[in-house]
Scaffold this motif. Structure first.
Motif, short mmCIF file in Angstrom:
data_model
loop_
_atom_site.label_atom_id
_atom_site.label_comp_id
_atom_site.label_asym_id
_atom_site.label_seq_id
_atom_site.Cartn_x
_atom_site.Cartn_y
_atom_site.Cartn_z
N SER A 125 0.82 -1.21 0.00
CA SER A 125 0.00 0.00 0.00
C SER A 125 0.85 1.26 0.00
N ARG A 126 2.00 1.24 0.71
CA ARG A 126 2.87 2.42 0.74
C ARG A 126 3.54 2.65 -0.62
N LEU A 127 3.97 1.56 -1.26
CA LEU A 127 4.56 1.70 -2.59
C LEU A 127 3.55 2.26 -3.59
N ALA A 128 2.31 1.79 -3.51
CA ALA A 128 1.27 2.31 -4.39
C ALA A 128 1.00 3.79 -4.11
N ALA A 129 1.04 4.18 -2.84
CA ALA A 129 0.82 5.59 -2.48
C ALA A 129 1.95 6.47 -3.02
N VAL A 134 3.90 10.70 -6.48
CA VAL A 134 5.03 11.20 -7.29
C VAL A 134 4.57 11.53 -8.70
N LEU A 135 3.85 10.62 -9.34
CA LEU A 135 3.46 10.83 -10.73
C LEU A 135 2.40 11.92 -10.87
N ARG A 136 1.53 12.07 -9.89
CA ARG A 136 0.52 13.14 -10.00
C ARG A 136 1.11 14.52 -9.79
N ASP A 137 2.21 14.62 -9.04
CA ASP A 137 2.77 15.92 -8.71
C ASP A 137 3.80 16.41 -9.72
N LEU A 138 4.21 15.56 -10.65
CA LEU A 138 5.18 15.97 -11.67
C LEU A 138 4.45 16.30 -12.97
N PRO A 139 4.82 17.39 -13.64
CA PRO A 139 4.17 17.74 -14.92
C PRO A 139 4.37 16.63 -15.96
N LEU A 140 3.36 16.44 -16.77
CA LEU A 140 3.43 15.38 -17.77
C LEU A 140 4.53 15.64 -18.78
N LEU A 268 3.97 6.88 -24.99
CA LEU A 268 3.01 5.92 -24.45
C LEU A 268 3.25 5.66 -22.97
N VAL A 269 4.49 5.44 -22.58
CA VAL A 269 4.81 5.19 -21.17
C VAL A 269 4.46 6.41 -20.32
N ALA A 270 4.73 7.60 -20.83
CA ALA A 270 4.48 8.82 -20.04
C ALA A 270 2.99 9.02 -19.80
N VAL A 271 2.17 8.95 -20.85
CA VAL A 271 0.74 9.21 -20.67
C VAL A 271 0.07 8.08 -19.89
N VAL A 272 0.55 6.84 -20.04
CA VAL A 272 -0.06 5.72 -19.32
C VAL A 272 0.23 5.83 -17.82
N THR A 273 1.49 6.04 -17.46
CA THR A 273 1.84 6.11 -16.04
C THR A 273 1.22 7.35 -15.38
N TYR A 274 1.23 8.47 -16.08
CA TYR A 274 0.66 9.70 -15.53
C TYR A 274 -0.86 9.56 -15.31
N PHE A 278 -3.93 8.99 -11.60
CA PHE A 278 -5.24 9.58 -11.32
C PHE A 278 -6.34 8.52 -11.30
N ILE A 279 -6.25 7.55 -12.22
CA ILE A 279 -7.24 6.47 -12.24
C ILE A 279 -7.16 5.65 -10.96
N ALA A 280 -5.96 5.46 -10.42
CA ALA A 280 -5.80 4.71 -9.17
C ALA A 280 -6.58 5.37 -8.04
N GLU A 281 -6.51 6.69 -7.95
CA GLU A 281 -7.26 7.40 -6.90
C GLU A 281 -8.76 7.30 -7.13
N ILE A 282 -9.18 7.32 -8.39
CA ILE A 282 -10.61 7.17 -8.69
C ILE A 282 -11.11 5.79 -8.28
N VAL A 283 -10.32 4.76 -8.61
CA VAL A 283 -10.70 3.39 -8.24
C VAL A 283 -10.72 3.24 -6.72
N ARG A 284 -9.71 3.77 -6.04
CA ARG A 284 -9.66 3.66 -4.58
C ARG A 284 -10.87 4.34 -3.94
N SER A 285 -11.21 5.54 -4.38
CA SER A 285 -12.35 6.24 -3.80
C SER A 285 -13.66 5.55 -4.14
N GLY A 286 -13.74 4.96 -5.34
CA GLY A 286 -14.97 4.24 -5.70
C GLY A 286 -15.18 3.01 -4.85
N ILE A 287 -14.10 2.27 -4.57
CA ILE A 287 -14.23 1.09 -3.71
C ILE A 287 -14.60 1.50 -2.29
N GLN A 288 -13.98 2.56 -1.80
CA GLN A 288 -14.29 3.01 -0.44
C GLN A 288 -15.69 3.59 -0.34
#
Length: 395
Positions: A125-129, A134-140, A268-274, A278-288
């Motif tokens: 969970s910490r690695l995922a956080a 990191v990726l959300r706070d850095l410009p694409l 492709l790697v840049a837009v997918v990881t970036y 954001f999708i990870a946070e959407i999925v986390r909030s949706g499950i919660q």
């Protein structure tokens, strides 16, 4: 004694009178629309006048002229002797390569990371956080340049890394085994798609019949025939060959296989990881957002957590996930226009080159806007349709 009967409901509905406030509001709406139309007409006439004074032709007739521009990364046949229209089609295909593949990969990766954030394993969970923050706070754009510079720093083709047999990674890009696609292959792929659609429709029918009589019916024999048997029959009838072509190093470059250029791979790697962050946070909030009682009831029945997550929690969480997920898909599609920063020739890059060669600025920009508007509207319509399909229906 007479009994008064009520008037029909339609007679009771009387139109409200056109009050002074409504009339004033209507007049103001007409005035605003008229001003907007007049402003657009003035801007258009002013642009046409300025272009005519500078002897710059207008219209889309230039699309039929020879382009004369090289396109290094093209998935369809193209040469500099082709027209500008062909060049724009190549750019559109390159944009769709990023948008479609990026959406699929970002969804899968973001869902995995979002679920990992809720894991009971502290390290996971910490690695995922950390990944998300990191990726959300850095410009694409900064991430894109990082991956591109990293690709340029890889060894040359002769010293390419080979993590798997037949797969090479070098400063020439990622080289993979491939199957040459011809007309017969497209017919087989179309048959597979039709089989999947038919299997989906048949599955809904079997579920409806099960709800009526309570007897379960198996889908897999029919799906096996539709998705595997029928395409295999079409492939045999057309004599389609499915030979895998392995890349080979000849001289200073690779021959054969599928080559993902450094520009495409970095983008492709840049837009997918970036986007996946954001999708990870959407999925986390949706499950919660799903009530804890759903978990408690399922665990009380002795169901596994993985089963509960797939069949109970995620279907309910999708109603919360889908709307913001649509925005991320649109953002990924529009962020693909950053390809010009690394030299990947998408629709924006080719339009810029066309603009410099022909001077057709308005037409080139209009084509870019039309392409992104069409793609974005298509994504929005599909996601809105899917959201309506999974929405709760009140009785």
């Amino acid at each position: 004694m007479t009994i008064a009967t009520p008037e029909p409901a339609r007679r009771k509905r009387s139109r409200s009178p056109l009050t002074r406030e409504r009339l004033t509001g209507l007049v103001w709406q007409i005035v605003v629309v008229g001003i907007a139309i007049a402003l657009v007409a003035w801007l258009w006439s002013n642009a046409i006048h300025n272009l005519s004074v500078r002897r710059i032709s207008t219209g889309f007739a230039f699309l039929g002229r020879e382009a004369g521009m090289p396109i290094a990364d093209a998935w369809i046949d193209y040469s500099p002797k082709n027209t500008y229209l062909r060049a724009f089609i190549v750019g559109l295909v390159n944009t769709l390569r990023i948008a479609v593949i990026g959406i699929v990969l970002a969804t899968v990766l973001g869902t995995i990371v979002g679920i990992a954030r809720l894991s009971s394993n502290w390290l996971l969970s910490r690695l995922a956080a950390v990944y998300v923050e990191v990726l959300r706070d850095l410009p694409l754009l900064l991430q894109l340049l990082f991956w591109y510079v990293l690709m340029q720093g890889l060894p040359a083709a002769r010293a390419a890394w080979m993590p798997i047999d037949g797969v090479y990674l070098s400063n020439r890009g990622l080289i993979l085994p491939s199957i040459p696609i011809g007309e017969g292959h497209l017919w087989v792929i179309g048959t597979v798609v039709a089989g999947l659609i038919a299997s989906y429709a048949l599955n809904r029918r079997l579920i409806a019949r099960q709800l009526l009589d309570g007897r379960p019916r198996r889908l897999w024999p029919y799906a096996l025939v539709l998705v595997l048997g029928l395409p295999a029959l079409v492939s045999w009838g057309l004599g389609v060959s499915w030979t895998i072509t392995l890349p080979e190093l000849r001289g200073f470059n690779f021959v054969g296989g599928l080559t993902l250029s450094p520009e495409y791979f970095a983008l492709l790697v840049a837009v997918v990881t970036y986007t996946s962050a954001f999708i990870a946070e959407i999925v986390r909030s949706g499950i919660q957002a799903v009530h804890q009682g759903q978990w408690d009831a399922a665990m009380a029945l002795g169901l596994r957590r993985s089963f509960v997550l797939r069949h109970i929690v995620l279907p309910q969480a999708l109603r919360v996930i889908i709307p913001p997920m649509t925005s991320q898909y649109l953002n990924l599609t529009k962020n693909s226009s950053l390809a010009v920063a690394v030299g990947y020739q998408d629709i924006v890059s080719i339009a810029n080159t066309t603009l410099n060669q022909t001077g057709q600025a308005i037409e080139a920009i209009a084509l870019i806007m039309a392409v992104f508007l069409t793609i974005s509207l298509g994504i929005s319509l599909f996601m809105n349709w899917y959201n309506a399909r999974i929405a709760l229906v009140e009785r």
